[in-house]
Enzyme design. Structure first.
Site, PDB file in Angstrom:
ATOM      1  N   SER A 164      -3.029  -4.885 -35.903  1.00 15.19           N
ATOM      2  CA  SER A 164      -1.743  -4.481 -36.452  1.00 15.19           C
ATOM      3  C   SER A 164      -0.800  -4.141 -35.308  1.00 15.19           C
ATOM      4  CB  SER A 164      -1.921  -3.260 -37.367  1.00 15.19           C
ATOM      5  OG  SER A 164      -0.679  -2.663 -37.678  1.00 15.19           O
ATOM      6  N   TYR A 176      -5.514   5.478 -38.824  1.00 14.77           N
ATOM      7  CA  TYR A 176      -5.215   4.052 -38.875  1.00 14.77           C
ATOM      8  C   TYR A 176      -4.763   3.501 -37.525  1.00 14.77           C
ATOM      9  CZ  TYR A 176      -3.400  -0.445 -40.414  1.00 14.77           C
ATOM     10  OH  TYR A 176      -3.176  -1.793 -40.544  1.00 14.77           O
TER      11      TYR A 176
END
Length: 219
Positions: A164, A176
């Protein structure tokens, strides 16, 4: 100047045309394992690769997700239940994949399984909140990869780790972003396997050198 820009634009479209004409032979004989196929990117990728004729091994977290995917795809696609946070589940799936691919090996491994929440300012969270995300997004990804790497190498295949932009810039608290930074680092380390170099007289510690696996892994 306009001529220069036109030439660059022409080269861009020529390169794009050339890349799009590249094909992989014998797709129907190649196996690809995708994790996290219950929904989202993994589900879409499984459907697309199945439509292109590949032998998709779709790992789902729930029987319901696996059943829905089977109903939407061809008989070539096979599903398996996988919880990437459990070593016994990973070991069972690795053994199953070995039987499915045989001597051909695993042409593609797509580590897609992941979670986002909890996301909040770090001071609002506990260690367990971070661990719950890292176990799926990073540690599970690493264990799945290490378990299947021999099969990928046998097929001179590919490992694709879903990262990401938050693995480059951390915009929020929680596990995350940390997990995606870790995925980036792990992927880089896969590109450059290392082995101990011969000891040198009078040297301190251990010396390492890197070597290429001749394209066995492409991330």
């Amino acid at each position: 100047m306009w001529l220069y820009l036109a030439a660059l634009l022409g080269l861009y479209f020529l390169r794009r045309w050339y890349r799009e004409r590249q094909t992989v032979e014998n797709l129907r004989e190649k196996h690809v394992l995708i994790t996290g196929c219950d929904s989202g990117f993994g589900n879409q990728l499984a459907r697309q690769l199945d439509a292109r004729g590949l032998r998709v091994l779709a790992a789902c977290l729930t029987p319901q997700g696996a059943e829905k995917l089977r109903q939407a795809t061809s008989e070539r696609l096979q599903t398996v239940i996988l919880d990437v946070t459990r070593s016994d589940s990973i070991a069972a799936v690795a053994a199953w994949v070995k039987v499915q691919v045989g001597d051909k090996g695993l042409w593609g491994l797509v580590n897609n399984a992941g979670v986002v929440h909890p996301v909040a300012p770090n001071e609002w969270l506990t260690k367990d909140d971070f661990v719950s995300v890292l176990n799926v997004n990073l540690l599970g990804l690493i264990e799945v990869t290490l378990s299947l790497l021999p099969l990928v190498k046998r097929a001179r295949g590919r490992v694709i780790n879903m990262a990401s932009i938050l693995g480059r810039l951390a915009f929020n608290g929680g596990g995350y972003c940390i997990s995606k930074y870790g995925v980036e680092a792990f992927s880089d380390s896969l590109r450059y396997p290392r082995e101990p170099a011969p000891p040198r007289p009078g040297g301190r510690g251990r010396h390492f050198h890197s070597h290429s696996d001749s394209g066995d892994l492409c991330l």
